[in-house]
Design an enzyme around this catalytic site. Structure first.
Site, PDB file in Angstrom:
ATOM      1  N   GLU A 152      23.950  -3.303  27.964  1.00 59.53           N
ATOM      2  CA  GLU A 152      22.883  -2.664  28.749  1.00 59.53           C
ATOM      3  C   GLU A 152      22.108  -1.643  27.921  1.00 59.53           C
ATOM      4  O   GLU A 152      21.680  -0.602  28.405  1.00 59.53           O
ATOM      5  CB  GLU A 152      23.445  -2.021  30.022  1.00 59.53           C
ATOM      6  CG  GLU A 152      24.122  -2.997  30.957  1.00 59.53           C
ATOM      7  CD  GLU A 152      24.493  -2.381  32.299  1.00 59.53           C
ATOM      8  OE1 GLU A 152      23.847  -1.396  32.704  1.00 59.53           O
ATOM      9  OE2 GLU A 152      25.437  -2.893  32.926  1.00 59.53           O
ATOM     10  N   GLU A 250      29.361  -8.798  34.132  1.00 60.16           N
ATOM     11  CA  GLU A 250      29.425  -7.805  35.203  1.00 60.16           C
ATOM     12  C   GLU A 250      28.503  -8.242  36.315  1.00 60.16           C
ATOM     13  O   GLU A 250      27.306  -8.436  36.082  1.00 60.16           O
ATOM     14  CB  GLU A 250      28.890  -6.452  34.732  1.00 60.16           C
ATOM     15  CG  GLU A 250      29.856  -5.447  34.236  1.00 60.16           C
ATOM     16  CD  GLU A 250      29.137  -4.142  33.940  1.00 60.16           C
ATOM     17  OE1 GLU A 250      28.584  -3.541  34.877  1.00 60.16           O
ATOM     18  OE2 GLU A 250      29.137  -3.744  32.766  1.00 60.16           O
TER      19      GLU A 250
END
Length: 313
Positions: A152, A250
């Site tokens: 991320e 995720e």
């Protein structure tokens, strides 16, 4: 998406430095374009055949063994988060304290290594070699490692959790790649955060020769969400274009409505997505109670668990 206080002819070259697992997920697998290679791992899979695993709430005692006991199945992947807290070195203790359990589970380890205590410019060959040493301790024990460095990145630079720009990130990534490319069983996993426009991710792309698995973290909020509507553009831009395996490391939903969560589990684990998206290999659910209760197994009543498990074989 986790901060703490305290998994193919191989896509990487080099001699075997560890113990090759007898039933790998992607280890020694040909690229995703070769559809004749059947899964070798016998771990948990959705009814659609996609590998399934968990990011367990380890800090609260819900380790992968506890989840496996609750589901009655062996997870295919387990995600664990670890921070680099200093430019002086990385000891990987947040990963290594779970080595025996991960090995015993038979799951591939998704090791999310987050450079929280240093800038991208401070990811030196020494730091990279520290990471490689930690990875080898797993691969030497036959554990398949999907190394998710600075996941991320396109999100975490905004609040300052990661420090630096995309050019510096790519340099850091390639430094990590140089240190790990000869570790048989270590696959480098590039994973941005969801962006509304795929073009916003492009500046963070390290180059196909430096990436083995691609993925994206996403937490949808619609009952009608599908893999295609949520990940389709990313899949086309990176998995399909570069012939890379794709994994979802995720995911859950926001908000934590039980009906919404069950719909998303069903969309990923039961819906027939493999025909259109053959490079999709696995999903790892965010099984934590954090800002939201993302869990679909632990801490849930039997009816919720039964609905969840009906999506798996």
């Amino acid at each position: 998406m986790y901060l703490s206080g305290g998994v193919v002819v191989s896509l990487l070259s080099g001699a075997c430095l560890g113990v090759t697992p007898s039933k790998p997920l992607l280890w020694r697998r040909t690229p995703c374009s070769n559809l004749n290679v059947l899964p070798m791992n016998t771990g948990m899979r959705g009814n659609n055949g996609i590998y399934w695993g968990w990011n367990p709430d380890i800090e609260k005692g819900d380790n992968i063994s506890a989840i496996n006991m609750m589901t009655g199945r062996k997870a295919s992947t387990v995600g664990i988060f670890s921070q680099i807290n200093s430019p002086n070195g990385f000891d990987g203790h947040q990963l290594l304290r779970h080595l025996d359990e991960v090995k015993g589970s038979g799951a591939a380890l998704i090791a999310s290594v987050m450079p929280n205590g240093l800038s991208f410019n401070e990811v030196t060959p020494k730091i990279a070699e520290d990471i490689a040493k930690v990875v080898r301790q797993f691969t030497d024990q036959g554990v398949e490692v999907w190394l998710r460095f600075a996941h991320e990145m396109n999100y975490y630079v905004r609040p300052g959790t990661y420090r630096g720009n995309s050019t510096q990130f790519i340099k850091a990534w390639r430094t990590i790649h140089n240190a790990t490319k000869d570790i048989d069983g270590c696959l480098l996993f590039w994973c941005p955060n969801n962006a509304k426009l795929i073009d916003l991710m492009a500046e963070w792309w390290p180059g196909a020769e430096h990436v083995d698995i691609v993925g994206m973290d996403q937490y949808p909020s619609s009952l009608s969400a599908t893999f295609k509507s949520t990940y389709g553009a990313f899949y086309d831009a990176y998995a399909k274009k570069y012939n890379k395996h794709m994994a979802i490391p995720e995911t859950a939903t926001k908000p934590d409505n039980a009906t919404l969560k069950q719909a998303w589990v069903r969309a990923l684990a039961s819906a027939d997505v493999r025909a259109e998206f053959p490079c999709l290999q696995s999903v790892t659910w965010f099984e934590l109670h954090k800002s939201w209760d993302y869990r679909v197994v632990m801490g849930q009543d039997k009816s919720v668990r039964d609905r969840t498990l009906s999506n798996f074989r």
